[in-house]
Design a protein around this motif. Structure first.
Motif, PDB file in Angstrom:
ATOM      1  N   LYS A   4      33.111 -77.542 -38.926  1.00 53.22           N
ATOM      2  CA  LYS A   4      33.604 -78.262 -40.095  1.00 53.22           C
ATOM      3  C   LYS A   4      32.535 -79.228 -40.585  1.00 53.22           C
ATOM      4  O   LYS A   4      31.861 -79.872 -39.813  1.00 53.22           O
ATOM      5  CB  LYS A   4      34.874 -79.027 -39.724  1.00 53.22           C
ATOM      6  N   THR A   5      32.377 -79.287 -41.888  1.00 52.35           N
ATOM      7  CA  THR A   5      31.432 -80.234 -42.457  1.00 52.35           C
ATOM      8  C   THR A   5      32.016 -81.638 -42.388  1.00 52.35           C
ATOM      9  O   THR A   5      33.230 -81.823 -42.335  1.00 52.35           O
ATOM     10  CB  THR A   5      31.114 -79.884 -43.920  1.00 52.35           C
ATOM     11  N   ARG A   6      31.139 -82.619 -42.380  1.00 52.61           N
ATOM     12  CA  ARG A   6      31.550 -84.012 -42.278  1.00 52.61           C
ATOM     13  C   ARG A   6      30.798 -84.810 -43.340  1.00 52.61           C
ATOM     14  O   ARG A   6      29.575 -84.732 -43.429  1.00 52.61           O
ATOM     15  CB  ARG A   6      31.227 -84.522 -40.882  1.00 52.61           C
ATOM     16  N   PHE A  23      35.991 -87.959 -58.383  1.00 51.49           N
ATOM     17  CA  PHE A  23      35.922 -86.539 -58.080  1.00 51.49           C
ATOM     18  C   PHE A  23      36.500 -86.162 -56.720  1.00 51.49           C
ATOM     19  O   PHE A  23      36.555 -84.990 -56.375  1.00 51.49           O
ATOM     20  CB  PHE A  23      34.478 -86.045 -58.208  1.00 51.49           C
ATOM     21  N   CYS A  24      36.935 -87.127 -55.943  1.00 51.29           N
ATOM     22  CA  CYS A  24      37.560 -86.828 -54.652  1.00 51.29           C
ATOM     23  C   CYS A  24      38.996 -86.369 -54.900  1.00 51.29           C
ATOM     24  O   CYS A  24      39.847 -87.162 -55.303  1.00 51.29           O
ATOM     25  CB  CYS A  24      37.551 -88.043 -53.727  1.00 51.29           C
ATOM     26  N   ASN A  25      39.243 -85.084 -54.649  1.00 58.26           N
ATOM     27  CA  ASN A  25      40.572 -84.541 -54.942  1.00 58.26           C
ATOM     28  C   ASN A  25      41.643 -85.047 -53.982  1.00 58.26           C
ATOM     29  O   ASN A  25      42.826 -84.893 -54.237  1.00 58.26           O
ATOM     30  CB  ASN A  25      40.542 -83.011 -54.977  1.00 58.26           C
ATOM     31  N   LYS A  26      41.249 -85.676 -52.902  1.00 54.22           N
ATOM     32  CA  LYS A  26      42.217 -86.227 -51.952  1.00 54.22           C
ATOM     33  C   LYS A  26      42.288 -87.754 -52.017  1.00 54.22           C
ATOM     34  O   LYS A  26      42.994 -88.381 -51.217  1.00 54.22           O
ATOM     35  CB  LYS A  26      41.868 -85.775 -50.541  1.00 54.22           C
ATOM     36  N   GLN A  27      41.509 -88.356 -52.923  1.00 56.00           N
ATOM     37  CA  GLN A  27      41.499 -89.813 -53.102  1.00 56.00           C
ATOM     38  C   GLN A  27      41.165 -90.541 -51.794  1.00 56.00           C
ATOM     39  O   GLN A  27      41.813 -91.525 -51.434  1.00 56.00           O
ATOM     40  CB  GLN A  27      42.850 -90.302 -53.659  1.00 56.00           C
ATOM     41  N   SER A  44      33.207 -96.120 -49.195  1.00 56.86           N
ATOM     42  CA  SER A  44      33.506 -95.780 -47.805  1.00 56.86           C
ATOM     43  C   SER A  44      34.570 -94.686 -47.803  1.00 56.86           C
ATOM     44  O   SER A  44      35.316 -94.527 -48.766  1.00 56.86           O
ATOM     45  CB  SER A  44      33.981 -97.006 -47.028  1.00 56.86           C
ATOM     46  N   LEU A  45      34.602 -93.941 -46.718  1.00 54.79           N
ATOM     47  CA  LEU A  45      35.562 -92.851 -46.566  1.00 54.79           C
ATOM     48  C   LEU A  45      36.754 -93.354 -45.764  1.00 54.79           C
ATOM     49  O   LEU A  45      36.592 -93.912 -44.678  1.00 54.79           O
ATOM     50  CB  LEU A  45      34.895 -91.667 -45.866  1.00 54.79           C
ATOM     51  N   LEU A  46      37.947 -93.148 -46.294  1.00 55.73           N
ATOM     52  CA  LEU A  46      39.153 -93.644 -45.644  1.00 55.73           C
ATOM     53  C   LEU A  46      39.550 -92.828 -44.418  1.00 55.73           C
ATOM     54  O   LEU A  46      40.103 -93.366 -43.474  1.00 55.73           O
ATOM     55  CB  LEU A  46      40.314 -93.678 -46.640  1.00 55.73           C
ATOM     56  N   SER A  47      39.262 -91.516 -44.432  1.00 58.79           N
ATOM     57  CA  SER A  47      39.670 -90.661 -43.316  1.00 58.79           C
ATOM     58  C   SER A  47      38.786 -89.421 -43.225  1.00 58.79           C
ATOM     59  O   SER A  47      38.836 -88.571 -44.118  1.00 58.79           O
ATOM     60  CB  SER A  47      41.131 -90.236 -43.482  1.00 58.79           C
ATOM     61  N   HIS A  48      37.995 -89.323 -42.161  1.00 62.39           N
ATOM     62  CA  HIS A  48      37.193 -88.117 -41.937  1.00 62.39           C
ATOM     63  C   HIS A  48      38.104 -86.918 -41.681  1.00 62.39           C
ATOM     64  O   HIS A  48      37.783 -85.795 -42.074  1.00 62.39           O
ATOM     65  CB  HIS A  48      36.251 -88.295 -40.739  1.00 62.39           C
ATOM     66  N   GLU A  49      39.223 -87.138 -41.027  1.00 64.50           N
ATOM     67  CA  GLU A  49      40.132 -86.048 -40.678  1.00 64.50           C
ATOM     68  C   GLU A  49      40.759 -85.394 -41.902  1.00 64.50           C
ATOM     69  O   GLU A  49      40.986 -84.188 -41.928  1.00 64.50           O
ATOM     70  CB  GLU A  49      41.242 -86.542 -39.740  1.00 64.50           C
ATOM     71  N   ARG A  50      41.048 -86.185 -42.926  1.00 61.76           N
ATOM     72  CA  ARG A  50      41.708 -85.653 -44.121  1.00 61.76           C
ATOM     73  C   ARG A  50      40.724 -85.082 -45.139  1.00 61.76           C
ATOM     74  O   ARG A  50      41.113 -84.345 -46.035  1.00 61.76           O
ATOM     75  CB  ARG A  50      42.560 -86.736 -44.766  1.00 61.76           C
ATOM     76  N   CYS A  51      39.429 -85.394 -45.003  1.00 62.20           N
ATOM     77  CA  CYS A  51      38.410 -84.881 -45.928  1.00 62.20           C
ATOM     78  C   CYS A  51      38.239 -83.387 -45.693  1.00 62.20           C
ATOM     79  O   CYS A  51      38.025 -82.944 -44.566  1.00 62.20           O
ATOM     80  CB  CYS A  51      37.085 -85.609 -45.699  1.00 62.20           C
ATOM     81  N   ASN A  52      38.327 -82.594 -46.776  1.00 62.38           N
ATOM     82  CA  ASN A  52      38.200 -81.143 -46.633  1.00 62.38           C
ATOM     83  C   ASN A  52      36.761 -80.654 -46.808  1.00 62.38           C
ATOM     84  O   ASN A  52      36.498 -79.464 -46.734  1.00 62.38           O
ATOM     85  CB  ASN A  52      39.141 -80.412 -47.592  1.00 62.38           C
ATOM     86  N   GLY A  53      35.827 -81.560 -47.041  1.00 63.71           N
ATOM     87  CA  GLY A  53      34.423 -81.189 -47.148  1.00 63.71           C
ATOM     88  C   GLY A  53      34.084 -80.376 -48.378  1.00 63.71           C
ATOM     89  O   GLY A  53      33.138 -79.589 -48.358  1.00 63.71           O
ATOM     90  N   CYS A  54      34.817 -80.557 -49.463  1.00 62.86           N
ATOM     91  CA  CYS A  54      34.592 -79.756 -50.669  1.00 62.86           C
ATOM     92  C   CYS A  54      33.236 -80.048 -51.312  1.00 62.86           C
ATOM     93  O   CYS A  54      32.665 -79.192 -51.970  1.00 62.86           O
ATOM     94  CB  CYS A  54      35.718 -79.963 -51.676  1.00 62.86           C
TER      95      CYS A  54
END
Length: 82
Positions: A4-6, A23-27, A44-54
């Protein structure tokens, strides 16, 4: 099996323009409460787990402050010694 990409954020490169937030589709991106060395508030990124790496945020960042670790482009840079 591909890993998985990070999303990696380079706070020292970010000028806090907030383009990537749109542009973050998951906000999942937000503006940090701290300042970088240039005096900007980086994202900053709120959650690495929820990021789909798009990668939409990466493509839109004018300062190259974001990249996807584990992506094909990242692996090519490593293989080329960059």
């Amino acid at each position: 099996m591909a890993s998985k990409t990070r999303l990696i954020i380079r706070p020292e490169r970010c000028k806090g323009c907030e383009i990537c937030l749109s542009f973050c589709n998951k906000q999942l991106l937000s503006v940090s409460n701290t300042f970088n060395q240039q005096g900007y508030r980086p994202v900053s990124l709120l959650s690495h787990e929820r990021c789909n790496g798009c990668g939409a945020c990466v493509l839109m960042c004018p300062d190259l402050a974001l990249y996807l670790e584990g992506s094909v482009a990242d692996e090519q840079s490593i293989n080329e010694g960059k």
